[in-house]
Enzyme design. Structure first.
Site, PDB file in Angstrom:
ATOM      1  N   ASP A  31       4.130 -46.857 -19.761  1.00  0.00           N
ATOM      2  CA  ASP A  31       3.151 -46.974 -18.681  1.00  0.00           C
ATOM      3  C   ASP A  31       1.771 -47.038 -19.308  1.00  0.00           C
ATOM      4  O   ASP A  31       1.483 -46.280 -20.241  1.00  0.00           O
ATOM      5  CB  ASP A  31       3.258 -45.760 -17.736  1.00  0.00           C
ATOM      6  N   ASN A  32       0.909 -47.914 -18.806  1.00  0.00           N
ATOM      7  CA  ASN A  32      -0.459 -47.990 -19.339  1.00  0.00           C
ATOM      8  C   ASN A  32      -1.429 -47.082 -18.590  1.00  0.00           C
ATOM      9  O   ASN A  32      -2.613 -47.045 -18.903  1.00  0.00           O
ATOM     10  CB  ASN A  32      -0.970 -49.439 -19.351  1.00  0.00           C
ATOM     11  N   ILE A  52       2.763 -53.484 -20.576  1.00  0.00           N
ATOM     12  CA  ILE A  52       3.912 -54.372 -20.751  1.00  0.00           C
ATOM     13  C   ILE A  52       3.514 -55.717 -21.351  1.00  0.00           C
ATOM     14  O   ILE A  52       4.369 -56.444 -21.856  1.00  0.00           O
ATOM     15  CB  ILE A  52       4.701 -54.581 -19.439  1.00  0.00           C
ATOM     16  N   ALA A  73       6.859 -51.484 -13.709  1.00  0.00           N
ATOM     17  CA  ALA A  73       5.436 -51.738 -13.955  1.00  0.00           C
ATOM     18  C   ALA A  73       5.034 -53.095 -13.372  1.00  0.00           C
ATOM     19  O   ALA A  73       5.753 -54.080 -13.508  1.00  0.00           O
ATOM     20  CB  ALA A  73       5.145 -51.709 -15.451  1.00  0.00           C
ATOM     21  N   SER A 116       9.953 -57.335  -4.596  1.00  0.00           N
ATOM     22  CA  SER A 116       9.206 -56.964  -3.404  1.00  0.00           C
ATOM     23  C   SER A 116      10.077 -57.169  -2.170  1.00  0.00           C
ATOM     24  O   SER A 116      10.723 -58.207  -2.029  1.00  0.00           O
ATOM     25  CB  SER A 116       7.952 -57.823  -3.287  1.00  0.00           C
ATOM     26  N   TYR A 141       1.042 -62.521  -5.513  1.00  0.00           N
ATOM     27  CA  TYR A 141       1.893 -61.372  -5.808  1.00  0.00           C
ATOM     28  C   TYR A 141       3.350 -61.684  -5.457  1.00  0.00           C
ATOM     29  O   TYR A 141       4.263 -61.450  -6.242  1.00  0.00           O
ATOM     30  CB  TYR A 141       1.403 -60.132  -5.050  1.00  0.00           C
ATOM     31  N   ASN A 170       8.407 -50.741   2.037  1.00  0.00           N
ATOM     32  CA  ASN A 170       7.729 -49.598   2.650  1.00  0.00           C
ATOM     33  C   ASN A 170       8.228 -48.248   2.148  1.00  0.00           C
ATOM     34  O   ASN A 170       8.595 -47.369   2.929  1.00  0.00           O
ATOM     35  CB  ASN A 170       7.838 -49.665   4.177  1.00  0.00           C
TER      36      ASN A 170
END
Length: 186
Positions: A31-32, A52, A73, A116, A141, A170
């Site tokens: 993780d950044n 990543i 990520a 998504s 996105y 959600n």
């Protein structure tokens, strides 16, 4: 099993890490911390502060040779994707491809891709949307998440890297930031 989770300091990824740890797996977190929080990190996981898109993330996969890569990520802000589609594509498409290449090289047994649950479909025609619903995303996105699924499918067919795509919708609960893009329910 050894499992590498990208985005493991984030809202959803950190819960996934906790579940893997509770089940006795060895977990590595990449993780950044651009949106993830150090407080979300499970102390029993090995943490690597990496982006990543950084070649070091791929090197880590090649060195550690995890059994599973669980890729959470992402650049997840729809508004930012519209304002800066190039950044969205660099993180969500090119970052995913870099991970897929490293997973292929390392002999990873399964690649789990978080897509998504809404943005990939675009304007929904059927309620609730079945998995077979047409995908015509209307934001960069959504395009980038659908592209990640398609690249994972290519890697499965070309390199025999099994994958599963998850289209969460959600998600809400503990550790959610109520002020962010995904804070609707919170």
């Amino acid at each position: 099993m050894k499992i590498l989770v990208t985005g493991g300091a984030g809202f959803i990824g950190s819960h996934v890490v906790d579940g893997y740890i509770a089940d006795g797996h060895e977990v590595l977190v990449v993780d950044n911390l651009s949106t993830g929080k150090p407080a979300n990190l499970n102390p029993n996981a090995r943490f690597f502060e990496l982006d990543i898109c950084d070649p070091k993330a791929g090197d880590l996969i090649r060195t550690e040779k995890p059994d599973v890569v669980n890729h959470h990520a992402a650049q997840m802000d729809v508004r930012r994707s519209v304002a800066d589609p190039l950044f969205d594509a660099e993180v969500n498409i090119l970052g995913t491809i870099r991970l897929l290449l490293a997973a292929r090289d390392a002999g990873v047994k399964r690649f789990l891709f978080v897509s998504s649950g809404g943005a990939a479909y675009g304007e929904q025609e059927i309620f609730p949307a079945p998995e077979t619903h047409p995908t015509w995303p209307v934001s960069p996105y959504g395009v980038s998440k659908r592209s990640g699924e398609l690249y994972a499918f290519f890697f499965m067919n070309e390199y025999k890297l099994p994958f599963t795509a998850f289209r969460y919708a959600n998600v809400y609960g503990p550790r959610q930031d109520p002020h962010g893009e995904a804070g609707v329910v919170a």
